[in-house]
Design a protein around this motif. Structure first.
Motif, PDB file in Angstrom:
ATOM      1  N   VAL A   1      12.655  64.779  38.578  1.00 38.63           N
ATOM      2  CA  VAL A   1      12.426  65.183  39.966  1.00 38.63           C
ATOM      3  C   VAL A   1      13.189  64.174  40.816  1.00 38.63           C
ATOM      4  O   VAL A   1      12.752  63.039  40.985  1.00 38.63           O
ATOM      5  CB  VAL A   1      10.928  65.174  40.341  1.00 38.63           C
ATOM      6  CG1 VAL A   1      10.744  65.568  41.793  1.00 38.63           C
ATOM      7  CG2 VAL A   1      10.133  66.091  39.434  1.00 38.63           C
ATOM      8  N   ASP A   2      14.353  64.575  41.308  1.00 36.34           N
ATOM      9  CA  ASP A   2      15.182  63.694  42.124  1.00 36.34           C
ATOM     10  C   ASP A   2      14.904  63.975  43.589  1.00 36.34           C
ATOM     11  O   ASP A   2      14.973  65.122  44.035  1.00 36.34           O
ATOM     12  CB  ASP A   2      16.668  63.916  41.830  1.00 36.34           C
ATOM     13  CG  ASP A   2      17.014  63.586  40.381  1.00 36.34           C
ATOM     14  OD1 ASP A   2      16.415  62.643  39.827  1.00 36.34           O
ATOM     15  OD2 ASP A   2      17.878  64.266  39.809  1.00 36.34           O
ATOM     16  N   VAL A   3      14.584  62.916  44.350  1.00 40.82           N
ATOM     17  CA  VAL A   3      14.294  63.047  45.774  1.00 40.82           C
ATOM     18  C   VAL A   3      15.425  62.404  46.558  1.00 40.82           C
ATOM     19  O   VAL A   3      15.781  61.248  46.319  1.00 40.82           O
ATOM     20  CB  VAL A   3      12.949  62.376  46.129  1.00 40.82           C
ATOM     21  CG1 VAL A   3      12.683  62.463  47.615  1.00 40.82           C
ATOM     22  CG2 VAL A   3      11.809  63.011  45.347  1.00 40.82           C
ATOM     23  N   TYR A   4      15.999  63.172  47.493  1.00 44.22           N
ATOM     24  CA  TYR A   4      17.076  62.685  48.343  1.00 44.22           C
ATOM     25  C   TYR A   4      16.596  62.695  49.789  1.00 44.22           C
ATOM     26  O   TYR A   4      16.308  63.761  50.339  1.00 44.22           O
ATOM     27  CB  TYR A   4      18.325  63.561  48.199  1.00 44.22           C
ATOM     28  CG  TYR A   4      18.898  63.525  46.799  1.00 44.22           C
ATOM     29  CD1 TYR A   4      19.716  62.484  46.394  1.00 44.22           C
ATOM     30  CD2 TYR A   4      18.594  64.526  45.878  1.00 44.22           C
ATOM     31  CE1 TYR A   4      20.227  62.432  45.111  1.00 44.22           C
ATOM     32  CE2 TYR A   4      19.102  64.485  44.590  1.00 44.22           C
ATOM     33  CZ  TYR A   4      19.921  63.446  44.213  1.00 44.22           C
ATOM     34  OH  TYR A   4      20.426  63.395  42.945  1.00 44.22           O
ATOM     35  N   VAL A   5      16.491  61.510  50.377  1.00 44.78           N
ATOM     36  CA  VAL A   5      16.059  61.404  51.770  1.00 44.78           C
ATOM     37  C   VAL A   5      17.293  61.623  52.644  1.00 44.78           C
ATOM     38  O   VAL A   5      18.240  60.840  52.615  1.00 44.78           O
ATOM     39  CB  VAL A   5      15.410  60.035  52.048  1.00 44.78           C
ATOM     40  CG1 VAL A   5      15.022  59.923  53.515  1.00 44.78           C
ATOM     41  CG2 VAL A   5      14.193  59.852  51.151  1.00 44.78           C
ATOM     42  N   GLN A   6      17.271  62.703  53.427  1.00 42.14           N
ATOM     43  CA  GLN A   6      18.405  63.095  54.254  1.00 42.14           C
ATOM     44  C   GLN A   6      18.373  62.460  55.636  1.00 42.14           C
ATOM     45  O   GLN A   6      19.374  62.435  56.325  1.00 42.14           O
ATOM     46  CB  GLN A   6      18.443  64.618  54.403  1.00 42.14           C
ATOM     47  CG  GLN A   6      18.602  65.336  53.086  1.00 42.14           C
ATOM     48  CD  GLN A   6      19.961  65.089  52.483  1.00 42.14           C
ATOM     49  OE1 GLN A   6      20.970  65.523  53.014  1.00 42.14           O
ATOM     50  NE2 GLN A   6      20.000  64.357  51.377  1.00 42.14           N
ATOM     51  N   GLY A   7      17.210  61.954  56.043  1.00 46.19           N
ATOM     52  CA  GLY A   7      17.107  61.328  57.347  1.00 46.19           C
ATOM     53  C   GLY A   7      15.681  60.921  57.647  1.00 46.19           C
ATOM     54  O   GLY A   7      14.742  61.269  56.937  1.00 46.19           O
ATOM     55  N   VAL A   8      15.565  60.148  58.733  1.00 47.98           N
ATOM     56  CA  VAL A   8      14.265  59.705  59.210  1.00 47.98           C
ATOM     57  C   VAL A   8      14.130  60.204  60.637  1.00 47.98           C
ATOM     58  O   VAL A   8      15.034  60.018  61.456  1.00 47.98           O
ATOM     59  CB  VAL A   8      14.148  58.169  59.153  1.00 47.98           C
ATOM     60  CG1 VAL A   8      12.845  57.702  59.761  1.00 47.98           C
ATOM     61  CG2 VAL A   8      14.273  57.693  57.712  1.00 47.98           C
ATOM     62  N   VAL A   9      13.017  60.851  60.950  1.00 45.84           N
ATOM     63  CA  VAL A   9      12.804  61.446  62.263  1.00 45.84           C
ATOM     64  C   VAL A   9      11.846  60.563  63.054  1.00 45.84           C
ATOM     65  O   VAL A   9      10.705  60.362  62.641  1.00 45.84           O
ATOM     66  CB  VAL A   9      12.237  62.874  62.127  1.00 45.84           C
ATOM     67  CG1 VAL A   9      11.998  63.492  63.493  1.00 45.84           C
ATOM     68  CG2 VAL A   9      13.174  63.731  61.292  1.00 45.84           C
ATOM     69  N   PRO A  10      12.321  60.010  64.186  1.00 45.54           N
ATOM     70  CA  PRO A  10      11.444  59.155  64.989  1.00 45.54           C
ATOM     71  C   PRO A  10      10.366  59.970  65.690  1.00 45.54           C
ATOM     72  O   PRO A  10      10.500  61.181  65.859  1.00 45.54           O
ATOM     73  CB  PRO A  10      12.394  58.518  66.005  1.00 45.54           C
ATOM     74  CG  PRO A  10      13.528  59.464  66.100  1.00 45.54           C
ATOM     75  CD  PRO A  10      13.649  60.137  64.755  1.00 45.54           C
ATOM     76  N   GLU A  11       9.307  59.269  66.082  1.00 39.59           N
ATOM     77  CA  GLU A  11       8.246  59.937  66.835  1.00 39.59           C
ATOM     78  C   GLU A  11       8.803  60.398  68.167  1.00 39.59           C
ATOM     79  O   GLU A  11       9.673  59.766  68.749  1.00 39.59           O
ATOM     80  CB  GLU A  11       7.086  58.975  67.085  1.00 39.59           C
ATOM     81  CG  GLU A  11       6.317  58.630  65.847  1.00 39.59           C
ATOM     82  CD  GLU A  11       5.142  57.720  66.148  1.00 39.59           C
ATOM     83  OE1 GLU A  11       4.673  57.694  67.302  1.00 39.59           O
ATOM     84  OE2 GLU A  11       4.706  57.034  65.229  1.00 39.59           O
ATOM     85  N   LYS A  12       8.274  61.488  68.662  1.00 39.27           N
ATOM     86  CA  LYS A  12       8.720  62.029  69.936  1.00 39.27           C
ATOM     87  C   LYS A  12       8.251  61.105  71.056  1.00 39.27           C
ATOM     88  O   LYS A  12       7.076  60.756  71.125  1.00 39.27           O
ATOM     89  CB  LYS A  12       8.155  63.438  70.127  1.00 39.27           C
ATOM     90  CG  LYS A  12       8.808  64.206  71.218  1.00 39.27           C
ATOM     91  CD  LYS A  12       8.343  65.648  71.194  1.00 39.27           C
ATOM     92  CE  LYS A  12       9.190  66.455  72.147  1.00 39.27           C
ATOM     93  NZ  LYS A  12       8.884  67.871  72.077  1.00 39.27           N
ATOM     94  N   GLN A  13       9.171  60.694  71.917  1.00 41.17           N
ATOM     95  CA  GLN A  13       8.848  59.813  73.026  1.00 41.17           C
ATOM     96  C   GLN A  13       8.257  60.615  74.172  1.00 41.17           C
ATOM     97  O   GLN A  13       8.771  61.663  74.527  1.00 41.17           O
ATOM     98  CB  GLN A  13      10.109  59.086  73.509  1.00 41.17           C
ATOM     99  CG  GLN A  13      10.722  58.178  72.473  1.00 41.17           C
ATOM    100  CD  GLN A  13       9.829  56.993  72.148  1.00 41.17           C
ATOM    101  OE1 GLN A  13       9.147  56.472  73.006  1.00 41.17           O
ATOM    102  NE2 GLN A  13       9.829  56.585  70.889  1.00 41.17           N
ATOM    103  N   VAL A  14       7.185  60.108  74.733  1.00 41.34           N
ATOM    104  CA  VAL A  14       6.556  60.754  75.879  1.00 41.34           C
ATOM    105  C   VAL A  14       7.179  60.181  77.141  1.00 41.34           C
ATOM    106  O   VAL A  14       7.243  58.964  77.319  1.00 41.34           O
ATOM    107  CB  VAL A  14       5.029  60.518  75.877  1.00 41.34           C
ATOM    108  CG1 VAL A  14       4.393  61.159  77.092  1.00 41.34           C
ATOM    109  CG2 VAL A  14       4.421  61.040  74.597  1.00 41.34           C
ATOM    110  N   SER A  15       7.649  61.040  78.004  1.00 47.91           N
ATOM    111  CA  SER A  15       8.294  60.606  79.239  1.00 47.91           C
ATOM    112  C   SER A  15       7.255  60.031  80.195  1.00 47.91           C
ATOM    113  O   SER A  15       6.187  60.609  80.410  1.00 47.91           O
ATOM    114  CB  SER A  15       8.997  61.796  79.904  1.00 47.91           C
ATOM    115  OG  SER A  15       9.553  61.391  81.127  1.00 47.91           O
ATOM    116  N   THR A  16       7.583  58.859  80.779  1.00 41.18           N
ATOM    117  CA  THR A  16       6.674  58.235  81.737  1.00 41.18           C
ATOM    118  C   THR A  16       7.083  58.532  83.171  1.00 41.18           C
ATOM    119  O   THR A  16       6.483  58.021  84.098  1.00 41.18           O
ATOM    120  CB  THR A  16       6.637  56.714  81.521  1.00 41.18           C
ATOM    121  OG1 THR A  16       7.966  56.196  81.675  1.00 41.18           O
ATOM    122  CG2 THR A  16       6.092  56.384  80.146  1.00 41.18           C
TER     123      THR A  16
END
Length: 143
Positions: free
Chosen positions: A113-128
């Protein structure tokens, strides 16, 4: 005539017949198992997957590539992870969950079972910024 590429499960009683599983079914099982691991944001998809999802059809096998040789099954999983998770830990959990789920549901064992991490998604920023009062506060308020 269409090529029969089903994966056959050895039956304990030969008199009952054969059990064949389409590769797409295995891809769906693997995709669902992988996406349920904490820390997985989504599975990698194609343009066709994205269009299907726009119309409300989930593509459960996306991000999964199944390989089959003589007696072995291998799977490649392409994922996007949430920011802040331990990549090796989440990848290891994906491998374990996929192997266990496929064994439980089909009786088939995966060689790798080969796992390839394609990216990291940051948390959505809340506009102030208050859209009703753009020039108030720190960013250019009163002089």
């Amino acid at each position: 005539m269409a090529e029969n590429n089903n994966i056959f499960i050895e039956s304990k009683e030969a008199t009952l017949g054969q059990i064949g599983i389409a590769p797409e079914v295995i891809e769906v099982i693997v995709g669902i198992a992988a996406s349920q691991v904490d820390g997985v944001y989504s599975m990698r998809g194609s343009l066709a997957n994205s269009v299907n999802e726009l119309f409300g059809r989930k593509s459960r096998g996306k991000g999964v590539k199944l390989g089959q040789s003589m007696e072995t099954l291998t799977v490649e999983i392409y994922v996007f992870l949430n920011y802040g998770v331990s990549v090796p830990k989440v990848a290891s959990e994906i491998q374990e969950k996929v192997k266990q789920q496929l064994l439980f549901m089909t009786g088939l064992e995966l060689a790798t079972v080969d796992v390839y991490v394609q990216g990291v998604v940051p948390e959505k920023q809340v506009s102030t910024v208050d859209p009703n009062n753009l020039f108030d506060g720190e960013n250019g308020g009163e002089k």
